[in-house]
Every structure is written in C-alpha cells, then in structure tokens.
Design an enzyme around this catalytic site. Structure first.
Site, PDB file in Angstrom:
ATOM      1  N   ASP A  94       0.939  -1.171   0.036  1.00  0.00           N
ATOM      2  CA  ASP A  94       0.027  -0.090   0.072  1.00  0.00           C
ATOM      3  C   ASP A  94       0.784   1.245  -0.106  1.00  0.00           C
ATOM      4  O   ASP A  94       0.407   2.396   0.464  1.00  0.00           O
ATOM      5  CB  ASP A  94      -1.040  -0.068   1.277  1.00  0.00           C
ATOM      6  CG  ASP A  94      -2.028  -1.267   1.204  1.00  0.00           C
ATOM      7  OD1 ASP A  94      -2.516  -1.786   0.291  1.00  0.00           O
ATOM      8  OD2 ASP A  94      -2.060  -1.885   2.522  1.00  0.00           O
ATOM      9  N   LYS A 125       1.990   2.075  -5.174  1.00  0.00           N
ATOM     10  CA  LYS A 125       2.859   1.641  -6.565  1.00  0.00           C
ATOM     11  C   LYS A 125       2.096   2.016  -7.649  1.00  0.00           C
ATOM     12  O   LYS A 125       2.633   2.115  -8.610  1.00  0.00           O
ATOM     13  CB  LYS A 125       3.139   0.368  -6.001  1.00  0.00           C
ATOM     14  CG  LYS A 125       4.243  -0.053  -5.140  1.00  0.00           C
ATOM     15  CD  LYS A 125       4.308  -1.472  -4.985  1.00  0.00           C
ATOM     16  CE  LYS A 125       3.198  -2.344  -4.539  1.00  0.00           C
ATOM     17  NZ  LYS A 125       2.786  -2.172  -3.156  1.00  0.00           N
ATOM     18  N   ALA A 167      -3.649  -7.757  -4.141  1.00  0.00           N
ATOM     19  CA  ALA A 167      -3.238  -6.320  -4.306  1.00  0.00           C
ATOM     20  C   ALA A 167      -4.464  -5.437  -4.749  1.00  0.00           C
ATOM     21  O   ALA A 167      -5.565  -5.954  -5.413  1.00  0.00           O
ATOM     22  CB  ALA A 167      -2.071  -6.472  -5.563  1.00  0.00           C
ATOM     23  N   GLY A 168      -4.275  -4.062  -4.587  1.00  0.00           N
ATOM     24  CA  GLY A 168      -5.233  -3.237  -4.990  1.00  0.00           C
ATOM     25  C   GLY A 168      -4.613  -1.930  -5.407  1.00  0.00           C
ATOM     26  O   GLY A 168      -3.861  -1.254  -4.495  1.00  0.00           O
ATOM     27  N   HIS A 169      -4.382  -1.778  -6.532  1.00  0.00           N
ATOM     28  CA  HIS A 169      -3.689  -0.446  -7.212  1.00  0.00           C
ATOM     29  C   HIS A 169      -4.427   0.437  -7.598  1.00  0.00           C
ATOM     30  O   HIS A 169      -5.343   0.316  -8.331  1.00  0.00           O
ATOM     31  CB  HIS A 169      -2.597  -1.079  -8.153  1.00  0.00           C
ATOM     32  CG  HIS A 169      -1.471  -1.875  -7.642  1.00  0.00           C
ATOM     33  ND1 HIS A 169      -0.597  -2.647  -8.482  1.00  0.00           N
ATOM     34  CD2 HIS A 169      -1.192  -2.024  -6.365  1.00  0.00           C
ATOM     35  CE1 HIS A 169       0.096  -3.282  -7.593  1.00  0.00           C
ATOM     36  NE2 HIS A 169      -0.077  -2.830  -6.320  1.00  0.00           N
ATOM     37  N   GLN A 224       1.976  -6.048  -3.234  1.00  0.00           N
ATOM     38  CA  GLN A 224       2.485  -5.938  -1.894  1.00  0.00           C
ATOM     39  C   GLN A 224       3.694  -5.151  -1.566  1.00  0.00           C
ATOM     40  O   GLN A 224       4.254  -4.266  -2.342  1.00  0.00           O
ATOM     41  CB  GLN A 224       2.471  -7.426  -1.324  1.00  0.00           C
ATOM     42  CG  GLN A 224       1.208  -8.267  -1.200  1.00  0.00           C
ATOM     43  CD  GLN A 224       0.727  -8.703  -2.734  1.00  0.00           C
ATOM     44  OE1 GLN A 224       1.622  -9.324  -3.345  1.00  0.00           O
ATOM     45  NE2 GLN A 224      -0.415  -8.362  -3.175  1.00  0.00           N
TER      46      GLN A 224
HETATM   47  P1  IMP Z   1      -2.536 -12.758   1.567  1.00  0.00           P
HETATM   48  O1  IMP Z   1      -1.498 -12.234   0.550  1.00  0.00           O
HETATM   49  O2  IMP Z   1      -4.028 -12.366   1.255  1.00  0.00           O
HETATM   50  O3  IMP Z   1      -2.420 -14.380   2.062  1.00  0.00           O
HETATM   51  O4  IMP Z   1      -2.191 -11.881   3.091  1.00  0.00           O
HETATM   52  C1  IMP Z   1      -1.286 -12.047   3.659  1.00  0.00           C
HETATM   53  C2  IMP Z   1      -0.807 -10.818   4.283  1.00  0.00           C
HETATM   54  O5  IMP Z   1      -0.255  -9.870   3.497  1.00  0.00           O
HETATM   55  C3  IMP Z   1      -1.809  -9.989   5.238  1.00  0.00           C
HETATM   56  O6  IMP Z   1      -1.325  -9.458   6.094  1.00  0.00           O
HETATM   57  C4  IMP Z   1      -2.375  -9.304   4.416  1.00  0.00           C
HETATM   58  O7  IMP Z   1      -2.969  -8.077   4.924  1.00  0.00           O
HETATM   59  C5  IMP Z   1      -1.019  -8.784   3.533  1.00  0.00           C
HETATM   60  N1  IMP Z   1      -1.362  -8.245   2.177  1.00  0.00           N
HETATM   61  C6  IMP Z   1      -1.696  -8.937   1.115  1.00  0.00           C
HETATM   62  N2  IMP Z   1      -1.698  -7.992  -0.031  1.00  0.00           N
HETATM   63  C7  IMP Z   1      -1.580  -6.970   0.325  1.00  0.00           C
HETATM   64  C8  IMP Z   1      -1.557  -5.708  -0.243  1.00  0.00           C
HETATM   65  O8  IMP Z   1      -1.927  -5.489  -1.808  1.00  0.00           O
HETATM   66  N3  IMP Z   1      -1.316  -4.699   0.592  1.00  0.00           N
HETATM   67  C9  IMP Z   1      -0.997  -4.695   1.939  1.00  0.00           C
HETATM   68  N4  IMP Z   1      -1.098  -5.852   2.551  1.00  0.00           N
HETATM   69  C10 IMP Z   1      -1.200  -7.001   1.669  1.00  0.00           C
END
Ligand code: IMP
Length: 435
Positions: A13, A16, A39-41, A225
């Site tokens: 976050d 990016k 991800a959320g861009h 991430q």
């Molecule tokens: P997962 O990737 O959904 O398995 O989550 C594992 C960890 O990564 C958790 O703490 C999520 O909140 C974090 N996470 C996964 N994707 C993102 C992202 O794009 N931004 C911030 N944190 C993320």
C-alpha cells in the site's frame, strides 16, 4: 532503454499503482510478476478513479502492452470482472494489449474457502490475509497439482487435474468441514469463464526477450504487496505467499538477472500495515487515527483500516539490501502537512540494548521498541507543488534526511493522489536527473 522494477519497500500500500502509472507512460511493456488479487492498485486520472487488482497499472496508457506473468496467481472470475470494469470506463482492452502467461496458476473457489477456514482455525494467531485464496493457490502450485491458465482450453487435462486436487485435498477439506463445490461444478464454471480468458492466454516470452535485447520498448516490472511481506524475507509468518523482493522478477517473469537495470523502492513518508504481524513504529490512539483519515488509509482490496506508523529506517535499509534498490519513490508526503514534529525510527531497543539493524529472527522483531529522532514538520498544503524547490524548507529537510539516511536517491516524490501530483527527480529507467 533499460528496464526498471517498482517494488513496495514497506508492508504494501505504498502507492505503487500511481507510481507505475506515472512511469508507464515511457514504457512499452508493464509486467506483473507475483501476487494476485490480494493487491489493490489505485490510480486517479482526470477521468476518475480506477482500482486494479490483477491487470498491471500500465493499462491506462493506450500504447502500453501489459503482461500478467507466470509468477502470479489469477482468479479468472476477478480478471473477467476487471476487464469488464475497464471496458465500462472506456478502456476496451483486447489480447493485443494484455497477455496472460499460459503457466499462470489459477485461484479456484476452494482456495478462498480454505484461506478463510485456516484463518478461523488460527484464532488469535491469524495472519489477517485478504481472504482471496492466495496462499492456498500457491500451495497447490508447490504441491504440483495446481491448475494453469492453458488448461482452460484443454478439458481433458483440466478434469484430470481437478480430480487430482480433490483426491489430494479432500482430507483437508473434510478435516476443516469445508463444503466445497464438486469437481464437475468447478469444471463447468471454469469452462464457462474460459471463453472470456482464453483469448488472453499467450506466451509473452518472445515479446519480452526482444524488448530486453533491443532496449525497445522499455519494460517496467510492477511489484505487488511490499518487501516486508516477502515469503522469505518478510516478517514471517505474517507475510504473503510470494516473493515480493526484486528476485521475484526473475522467476516470476522468466527473465535473467542481467536484464534488471534499476530498482525503485516505493515508500510512504510514514508507514502502514494491514493485517496482523509486528510493526515496530505503529502509532496508537488519536494520532494514528488522524494519519489514517488524512491519508485515507483503508485497504483498496478489503476496505480494512490500515495500521499507521512512522518511517522505520532500519526496516527500509533491510529492504534496500535485499532488493538491490537503486532509487526511491517517496509517496504521500502531503499527508504529513500540519504535523508539528515528525518522528523517524533510527534504531531499536531490544532488551535494554540499542540495535541499528532489523534482526533476522522473527521472535526478536516482535520485541523491538523504536528509537525515534524528531524532525520539524510544516504547515503548508503542498499538494499543488510540482517543483522540488517550491516545497517548504522543513519538507525539503525531511525528504533529504530520509534520502541521506538511506543512501538512496529519489526517482520521484509524490504529493497527492492525482496522476499529476508528482515531482519527478530522476528518470526511473536511466537514473538521469530530470530536475
Ligand atoms: P494474503 O496475501 O492475502 O495471503 O495475506 C497475507 C498478508 O499480506 C496479510 O497481512 C495481508 O493483509 C497482506 N497483504 C496482502 N496483499 C496486500 C496488499 O496488496 N497490500 C497490503 N497488504 C497486503
């Protein structure tokens, strides 16, 4: 034109999406190499706000081709939805502009179910995943019974693989009382969505190889991430399931390390984390709330409030070291306007002793207490500033302090969410100064 890699230098976050969108105007190809729709861009253009979860953030530039490479995990229904959303917003993306690597592993309905069942089972040891099935999809890949994108066009292979998964995973599903859909149901749903996805399933390796060899067009690799969430080097086990550090580019996009020329680490002027896990510089109470509101720190994927903290220099140095970063992209500097003092974590205290580096042992990371140095804040609204020299003196001092402390020159400094709210400093592909 050499290549550039954009990596999140904190816990994700960092902004990016906006940075990739900005650098992509000079890139012919943008490649996502790891992660999935966790991800959320977010990209804000004069036409409106676009949130992308899978498709590279370069897609809003008409002349740019985008690749979702083999290192990612793709939920085909989400991809179809994202394509529809882009179409509705006036960006009709066809296979001439988007390539999905045939070997990309697919996220299936039972992956999401397993993700949330595991989180419940963990109780107060939960990871705080995004619940998108990312971890279980990567598990199936490593277990060697994952479904790859090419199988959407090969029913026999697809059925065979789905049956293998059911055979291998049934004991887990039953043990957790997960009511998964039948193999036939999953197959029907996959074959239905295949119509929309298959045209994009294309081998990108020749396109990439030719661009890398000739330097034309420029290639930008888009990380998702953050490096502190890397499976190997992040705050394990509170991490994601892919390699978010620069090394992930080589396996995740199938290119040799010789083609990586510049690595831009994106980091906020403060820091956030969403989900569980250690966060040494976390701010408690009202001030944390104030920063969250000023920076609109709510997850672009799950809407969860993000935990807010101050910049952590030893953690950033750890990331710079593991990513071979050559430049930094500072983001959200405007969010700090109005703060009297800005604390920066310069070291930690552990068992009464000062520690200047982030320890490798996760059990020690959770015990760290930050040692802060305070810098002067500034009051002015800086969101309209486009030239570095027009920043208030205290803001410049803060920006320069971070760069000196990290020994990392800037590629850009971002002062607002809009596409143009950016102060370019160096060309992200060549590192030449643009000021
Ligand atoms: P997962 O990737 O959904 O398995 O989550 C594992 C960890 O990564 C958790 O703490 C999520 O909140 C974090 N996470 C996964 N994707 C993102 C992202 O794009 N931004 C911030 N944190 C993320």
């Amino acid at each position: 034109m050499p290549t550039s890699v954009v990596i999140g230098a904190q816990w994700g976050d960092e902004g990016k999406g906006k940075i990739v969108d900005s650098y992509a105007k000079d890139a012919g190809i943008v490649v996502r190499f790891q992660g999935g729709n966790n991800a959320g861009h977010t990209i804000e253009t004069p036409e409106g706000k676009t949130v992308l979860h899978l498709i590279p953030s370069g897609i809003l530039h008409e002349g740019t081709k985008c690749v979702i490479a083999n290192g990612t995990v793709v939920d085909p229904w989400i991809l179809a939805e994202e394509l529809e959303g882009l179409k509705a917003a006036g960006h009709d993306v066809g296979p001439d502009r988007l390539l999905l690597h045939p070997r990309t592993h697919l996220i299936l309905p039972w992956h999401r179910m397993l993700d949330s069942a595991r989180e419940s089972l963990r109780g107060d040891r939960k990871i705080g995943t995004t619940g998108r099935g990312i971890g279980p999809a990567y598990e199936d890949k490593v277990a060697r019974f994952g479904v790859q994108a090419w199988m959407l066009g090969q029913k026999e292979h697809l059925m065979d693989r789905l049956n293998t998964i059911a055979q291998m995973r049934r004991p887990t599903w039953n043990g957790l009382s997960i009511k998964v859909p039948s193999v036939e149901e999953v197959a029907d749903r996959l074959l239905e969505i295949a119509e929309k996805i298959l045209p994009f399933v294309q081998d990108p390796s020749e396109l990439l190889d030719s661009a890398l060899k000739t330097g034309e067009p420029a290639v930008l690799f888009e990380g998702a991430q953050g490096a502190m969430l890397d499976l190997d080097y992040g705050t394990y086990p509170y991490v994601t399931s892919s390699n978010t550090i620069t090394g992930g580019v080589c396996t995740g996009a199938g290119i040799g390390p010789r083609w990586i020329h510049h690595v831009v680490g994106v980091f906020k002027a403060y820091c956030t984390r969403v989900g569980e896990g250690p966060f040494p510089t976390e701010i408690d109470g009202d001030l944390g709330e104030e920063i969250r509101a000023a920076g609109n720190e709510y997850g672009a994927t799950t809407g969860r409030p993000r935990r807010c903290g101050w910049v952590d220099l030893p953690a950033l140095r750890f990331v710079i070291r593991h990513c071979g970063m050559t430049m930094g992209a500072l983001t959200k500097l405007d969010v700090l306007s109005g703060q009297d003092k800005i604390p920066v974590c310069v070291a930690y205290e552990l068992n009464g002793e000062r520690l200047d580096v982030l320890p490798m042992r996760p059990d020690l990371v959770v015990q760290l207490k930050p040692i802060f140095e305070e810098l002067e804040g500034w009051k002015e609204d800086i969101s309209g500033v486009r030239n570095y020299q027009d920043l208030p003196e205290a803001a410049r001092r803060y920006v320069e302090y971070l760069s000196d402390a990290l020994d990392l020159p800037y590629a850009s400094i971002s002062v607002g969410p809009g596409r143009d709210a950016i102060i370019p400093v160096r060309n992200p592909y060549t590192a030449s100064i643009v000021l």
